[in-house]
Scaffold this motif. Structure first.
Motif, PDB file in Angstrom:
ATOM      1  N   ASN B   7       0.858  -1.175   0.000  1.00 35.40           N
ATOM      2  CA  ASN B   7       0.000   0.000   0.000  1.00 35.40           C
ATOM      3  C   ASN B   7       0.900   1.233   0.000  1.00 35.40           C
ATOM      4  N   SER B   8       0.674   2.147  -0.934  1.00 30.28           N
ATOM      5  CA  SER B   8       1.586   3.279  -1.061  1.00 30.28           C
ATOM      6  C   SER B   8       1.468   4.288   0.070  1.00 30.28           C
ATOM      7  N   GLY B   9       0.325   4.235   0.794  1.00 28.90           N
ATOM      8  CA  GLY B   9       0.135   5.178   1.894  1.00 28.90           C
ATOM      9  C   GLY B   9      -0.255   6.560   1.378  1.00 28.90           C
ATOM     10  N   PRO B  10      -0.011   7.641   2.144  1.00 29.08           N
ATOM     11  CA  PRO B  10       0.800   7.599   3.353  1.00 29.08           C
ATOM     12  C   PRO B  10       0.056   6.996   4.547  1.00 29.08           C
ATOM     13  N   LEU B  11       0.838   6.362   5.405  1.00 25.11           N
ATOM     14  CA  LEU B  11       0.330   5.844   6.660  1.00 25.11           C
ATOM     15  C   LEU B  11       0.741   6.836   7.745  1.00 25.11           C
ATOM     16  N   SER B  12      -0.227   7.403   8.415  1.00 23.04           N
ATOM     17  CA  SER B  12       0.063   8.384   9.454  1.00 23.04           C
ATOM     18  C   SER B  12      -0.226   7.797  10.823  1.00 23.04           C
ATOM     19  N   VAL B  13       0.754   7.877  11.717  1.00 21.82           N
ATOM     20  CA  VAL B  13       0.560   7.400  13.088  1.00 21.82           C
ATOM     21  C   VAL B  13       1.102   8.452  14.044  1.00 21.82           C
ATOM     22  N   PRO B  14       0.526   8.546  15.239  1.00 22.74           N
ATOM     23  CA  PRO B  14       1.069   9.495  16.220  1.00 22.74           C
ATOM     24  C   PRO B  14       2.342   8.946  16.858  1.00 22.74           C
ATOM     25  N   GLU B  15       3.167   9.846  17.328  1.00 23.83           N
ATOM     26  CA  GLU B  15       4.395   9.447  18.010  1.00 23.83           C
ATOM     27  C   GLU B  15       4.071   8.520  19.173  1.00 23.83           C
ATOM     28  N   GLY B  16       4.851   7.434  19.280  1.00 28.37           N
ATOM     29  CA  GLY B  16       4.643   6.476  20.357  1.00 28.37           C
ATOM     30  C   GLY B  16       3.727   5.323  19.997  1.00 28.37           C
ATOM     31  N   ALA B  17       3.025   5.428  18.890  1.00 27.04           N
ATOM     32  CA  ALA B  17       2.108   4.356  18.466  1.00 27.04           C
ATOM     33  C   ALA B  17       2.866   3.257  17.727  1.00 27.04           C
ATOM     34  N   ILE B  18       2.145   2.191  17.425  1.00 25.35           N
ATOM     35  CA  ILE B  18       2.707   1.101  16.618  1.00 25.35           C
ATOM     36  C   ILE B  18       2.326   1.338  15.154  1.00 25.35           C
TER      37      ILE B  18
END
Lengths: 114, 111
Positions: B7-18
């Motif tokens: 998947n090209s994303g973008p994949l956004s996650v918050p700091e500290g997450a998996i």
């Protein structure tokens, strides 16, 4: 200590010219590769050499000619450059005898054909 | 069908997450699997390799391989903004010198 090095880092040239990119690795690896990464960031193998022997030659125009003088060096010569040759070219190396095939990449050569 | 799909994303996650990155491949005879990280304007950097089914952990990174499902994943625990990059999945087929790369998943870790 540089593991896989390439020269030049940037190459700007006009259509129809001939140019070469050089690659050297000091990791003691026996297999070296050339990859092309296009503007969409897709990384595609072009050639692979093992102990100076060509073992992979993908569908690449014969304007591209690799040469491996020894197992630490792999050069790429491109004749009659075309606009579509503009890309980043990466050299990589690995150790085939370990059966792990982990590849280590050089810094890349950004080729721009105008 | 592409040899390696991501998947090209973008994949956004918050700091500290998996962060969970996935990859599927088409050649059932594939032997070796790799994850590379590529920062913008830089070369791919090997971060994980995996050769047998199951999980392999290295620091904050865990690679997971399921050959029956032809599926490889990369988990990044405690994601940091410095993990923001494009992650490339690579597969080495039965032709052991031939590697196929996925088109990469762009990961953004937000502070």
């Amino acid at each position: 200590d540089t593991a896989v090095s390439q020269t030049p880092k940037y190459l700007v040239t006009q259509m129809g010219n001939d140019k070469s990119i050089k690659c050297e690795q000091n990791l003691g690896h026996d297999t070296m590769y050339w990859y092309k990464q296009d503007s969409k960031k897709f990384l595609k193998i072009m050639f692979s050499y093992n102990n100076k022997e060509l073992i992979i030659n993908e569908t690449v125009p014969n304007r591209f000619s690799p040469k491996s003088p020894d197992k630490a060096h792999l050069n790429l010569h491109i004749n009659s450059l075309e606009l579509g040759d503009s890309a980043v070219y990466f050299c990589a190396s690995s150790r085939r005898d370990l059966n792990t095939y982990e590849q280590y990449f050089g810094p890349g050569t950004r080729l721009t054909v105008t | 069908q592409k040899e390696v799909e991501q998947n090209s994303g973008p994949l956004s996650v918050p700091e500290g997450a998996i962060a969970s990155l996935n990859c599927t491949y088409s050649d059932r005879g594939s032997q070796s699997f790799f994850w590379y990280r590529q920062y913008s304007g830089k070369s791919p950097e090997l971060i994980m390799s995996i050769y047998s089914n199951g999980d392999k952990e290295d620091g904050r990174f865990t690679a997971q391989l399921n050959k029956a499902s032809q599926y490889v994943s990369l988990l990044i625990r405690d994601s940091q903004p410095s993990d923001s990059a494009t992650y490339l999945c690579a597969v080495n087929t039965n032709n052991f010198n031939k590697f196929y790369f996925g088109s990469g998943t762009k990961l953004n870790v937000k502070p």
